[in-house]
Design an enzyme around this catalytic site. Sequence first.
Site, PDB file in Angstrom:
ATOM      1  N   ASN A 246       0.822  -1.214   0.000  1.00 59.65           N
ATOM      2  CA  ASN A 246       0.000   0.000   0.000  1.00 59.65           C
ATOM      3  C   ASN A 246       0.856   1.264   0.000  1.00 59.65           C
ATOM      4  O   ASN A 246       0.644   2.170   0.798  1.00 59.65           O
ATOM      5  CB  ASN A 246      -0.944   0.016   1.210  1.00 59.65           C
ATOM      6  CG  ASN A 246      -1.953  -1.091   1.159  1.00 59.65           C
ATOM      7  OD1 ASN A 246      -2.752  -1.177   0.235  1.00 59.65           O
ATOM      8  ND2 ASN A 246      -1.917  -1.969   2.149  1.00 59.65           N
TER       9      ASN A 246
ATOM     10  N   ARG B  82       3.617  -1.451   8.879  1.00 56.31           N
ATOM     11  CA  ARG B  82       4.769  -2.183   8.350  1.00 56.31           C
ATOM     12  C   ARG B  82       5.862  -2.350   9.404  1.00 56.31           C
ATOM     13  O   ARG B  82       6.696  -3.246   9.300  1.00 56.31           O
ATOM     14  CB  ARG B  82       5.326  -1.468   7.122  1.00 56.31           C
ATOM     15  CG  ARG B  82       4.269  -1.251   6.019  1.00 56.31           C
ATOM     16  CD  ARG B  82       4.748  -0.266   4.965  1.00 56.31           C
ATOM     17  NE  ARG B  82       3.653   0.223   4.151  1.00 56.31           N
ATOM     18  CZ  ARG B  82       2.882   1.256   4.490  1.00 56.31           C
ATOM     19  NH1 ARG B  82       3.100   1.897   5.622  1.00 56.31           N
ATOM     20  NH2 ARG B  82       1.897   1.646   3.705  1.00 56.31           N
TER      21      ARG B  82
ATOM     22  N   LYS C  27       1.586 -11.214  -3.631  1.00 54.56           N
ATOM     23  CA  LYS C  27       2.281 -10.255  -4.493  1.00 54.56           C
ATOM     24  C   LYS C  27       3.672  -9.935  -3.968  1.00 54.56           C
ATOM     25  O   LYS C  27       4.648  -9.915  -4.727  1.00 54.56           O
ATOM     26  CB  LYS C  27       1.458  -8.977  -4.638  1.00 54.56           C
ATOM     27  CG  LYS C  27       1.922  -8.048  -5.759  1.00 54.56           C
ATOM     28  CD  LYS C  27       2.961  -7.032  -5.357  1.00 54.56           C
ATOM     29  CE  LYS C  27       2.423  -6.053  -4.339  1.00 54.56           C
ATOM     30  NZ  LYS C  27       3.405  -4.946  -4.083  1.00 54.56           N
TER      31      LYS C  27
ATOM     32  N   PRO D 185       4.559 -10.963 -10.316  1.00 45.65           N
ATOM     33  CA  PRO D 185       3.774 -10.244  -9.306  1.00 45.65           C
ATOM     34  C   PRO D 185       2.557  -9.589  -9.946  1.00 45.65           C
ATOM     35  O   PRO D 185       2.686  -8.844 -10.920  1.00 45.65           O
ATOM     36  CB  PRO D 185       4.744  -9.189  -8.778  1.00 45.65           C
ATOM     37  CG  PRO D 185       6.108  -9.664  -9.195  1.00 45.65           C
ATOM     38  CD  PRO D 185       5.900 -10.399 -10.482  1.00 45.65           C
TER      39      PRO D 185
ATOM     40  N   ASP E  75      -0.166  -7.086  -9.096  1.00 40.37           N
ATOM     41  CA  ASP E  75      -0.844  -6.101  -8.260  1.00 40.37           C
ATOM     42  C   ASP E  75      -2.020  -5.537  -9.048  1.00 40.37           C
ATOM     43  O   ASP E  75      -2.340  -6.009 -10.158  1.00 40.37           O
ATOM     44  CB  ASP E  75       0.131  -5.006  -7.819  1.00 40.37           C
ATOM     45  CG  ASP E  75       0.691  -4.202  -8.992  1.00 40.37           C
ATOM     46  OD1 ASP E  75       0.288  -4.468 -10.153  1.00 40.37           O
ATOM     47  OD2 ASP E  75       1.520  -3.319  -8.752  1.00 40.37           O
TER      48      ASP E  75
ATOM     49  N   HIS F  36      -2.286  -2.826 -10.584  1.00 42.69           N
ATOM     50  CA  HIS F  36      -1.894  -2.193 -11.834  1.00 42.69           C
ATOM     51  C   HIS F  36      -1.681  -3.238 -12.922  1.00 42.69           C
ATOM     52  O   HIS F  36      -2.116  -3.054 -14.070  1.00 42.69           O
ATOM     53  CB  HIS F  36      -0.622  -1.364 -11.636  1.00 42.69           C
ATOM     54  CG  HIS F  36      -0.267  -0.534 -12.824  1.00 42.69           C
ATOM     55  ND1 HIS F  36      -1.037   0.534 -13.230  1.00 42.69           N
ATOM     56  CD2 HIS F  36       0.747  -0.632 -13.713  1.00 42.69           C
ATOM     57  CE1 HIS F  36      -0.500   1.065 -14.313  1.00 42.69           C
ATOM     58  NE2 HIS F  36       0.582   0.378 -14.628  1.00 42.69           N
TER      59      HIS F  36
ATOM     60  N   PHE G 241       5.204  -3.407 -17.365  1.00 48.38           N
ATOM     61  CA  PHE G 241       4.849  -2.626 -16.191  1.00 48.38           C
ATOM     62  C   PHE G 241       5.556  -1.274 -16.231  1.00 48.38           C
ATOM     63  O   PHE G 241       4.944  -0.228 -16.003  1.00 48.38           O
ATOM     64  CB  PHE G 241       5.251  -3.398 -14.928  1.00 48.38           C
ATOM     65  CG  PHE G 241       4.921  -2.692 -13.638  1.00 48.38           C
ATOM     66  CD1 PHE G 241       3.672  -2.832 -13.060  1.00 48.38           C
ATOM     67  CD2 PHE G 241       5.862  -1.911 -12.996  1.00 48.38           C
ATOM     68  CE1 PHE G 241       3.366  -2.198 -11.870  1.00 48.38           C
ATOM     69  CE2 PHE G 241       5.567  -1.270 -11.803  1.00 48.38           C
ATOM     70  CZ  PHE G 241       4.314  -1.414 -11.239  1.00 48.38           C
TER      71      PHE G 241
END
Length: 410
Positions: free
Chosen positions: A148, A203, A268, A285, A287, A289, A336
Site C-alpha cells: 500500500n 509495516r 504479491k 507479481p 498487483d 496495476h 509494467f
Amino acid sequence: MALKAAEWHKLPMSLTELCINTTLRCGQSFRWRTSAEDEWSCTLHGRILSFRQDASHLHYRAIFPSATLPTPPPSNAPSTAPSVAAEEDDTLALVKHYFNLEPNLAQLYEQWASADANFKKKAPKFTGVRILRQDPWEALVGFICSSNNNISRISSMVHNLCKHYGPLIGHLNDEAYHGFPTPEALADPKVEAHLMKLGFGYRAKYIAKTARMVAEEKGLAWLNDLCNPESPTFGKDPNTAGELVEGGREGYRKAHDELLALHGVGPKVADCVCLMGLGWSESVPVDTHVWQIAQRDYKFGRGKHSSLTAATYTAVANHFRKLWGKEAGWAHSVLFTADLKAFSERVTAKVEVSEEKVLAKSEPDGTETVQAVVKTETVKRKRVKKEDDEHPVLEVKEKVVTRSKRRKAV
C-alpha cells in the site's frame, strides 16, 4: 570514515542491453540515489558503488572504506576493467552479477515480441530493462515496505532503515552511505516502536517480526537457499533448476510458499521477492496495476475472472508464463515499466506556447493585425487508491486563448 579516491572504469554496454535510468528507478530496488548529475550511487557488499552511462558504455567505480580498500589499479590500467587481481577486487564481477548481464536482452526482447503483439508494440521505447539480482534479505524487507505504498515513500523508508540500523560505509559528497541492516539489527525489541515514530505504520510490526523470525529461527542461510540455483547469491556457482511447468518450477513454488509464512508477506510481495531477490524469473507479481494491464490488453476481467481474486491472480500469472516462457516475470516488468513511464516523469504544472499568426493587412498605413495564440497545458496528479501503489496520472488539457494586436508590417 575516510574513503580513498577511486578511478572510474567502463564496461562496453549498449542502452538496449541495460538502461540504468530506467532499471534503477522502476520499483525494483529502493536504495539508489543520484549522487551527481546522471550518476547513481548505493552501498553494495561493503563499498559505495556508483554508475554513469553513455550510449556505448556503463561507467562504474567502487569506493571502499580505507581499512578494507584493495590495492588500487595503476593509472594506465585498461579502461574496460580494473587490472587488480580478481581475489583483491571483485567489483567487476559484482557489477555483472547485480545487473544480471549474462542473458542477451535484445534476443529476449525479440523472443517476447514474437510471442506477443502487445509486447512488440510497447517494448521498443523501453529497452534495457533488466531484472536486478538483489540480496534476498534486502529485497524481502524492501517489498514488505511496498505494501500500500508508492516508490518515493518506500525509498524514504528503506533509507531510514539503513540510516538508523545499517553500518556506515562512508561519505560521498558529504552524504552518509550505510549498508543494509542485518536481521539481527532489526530484531531488537525497540525497533518496532522506533519505526512507528519514523512513519512506517503497520509495516513496522511486519518488519520487526520478520526480522526476529529470520534472525532467531530460520537464519539467512534458509532465505538464501530459496534462490533459483541458476541465479544464486553473489559468489556462488550456478546450477540447473529444471524445466518450466504451469505454475512455475518446483523451486519457485517452494520459495513462494515459504515466504508466505513471514509477517507482511502476501502473494504479491512473495512474487516480488522471488523475482527480484531470489532470481525466479518466472515469478509474475500481480498487483492491481498489472491486473489493469491484463484487463486492457489481455482480455481478462470477464466471466470467472471479472475481479482480482486468488484464482484470477494465478490465472494471470500462468497466462504470462505460457505467453513469455521462463523469463515471464522479466517481460512483465518491461510492460509494467512501459505503462508507468509516462507517469514517472516530473510533472509540469503549466506550459505556455505562444504563436503569432497574421490575420490581415491594414491599408494604407502598412500595419497588420496579428493574433497571439497561447496554448496552455495543465497537468494534474491523481491518486488512484490501490493496494500496492499510488499512480500519478497526467491529464493534459489544451486551452487556446486569442489576443489581437497590431504591428507595423516588415
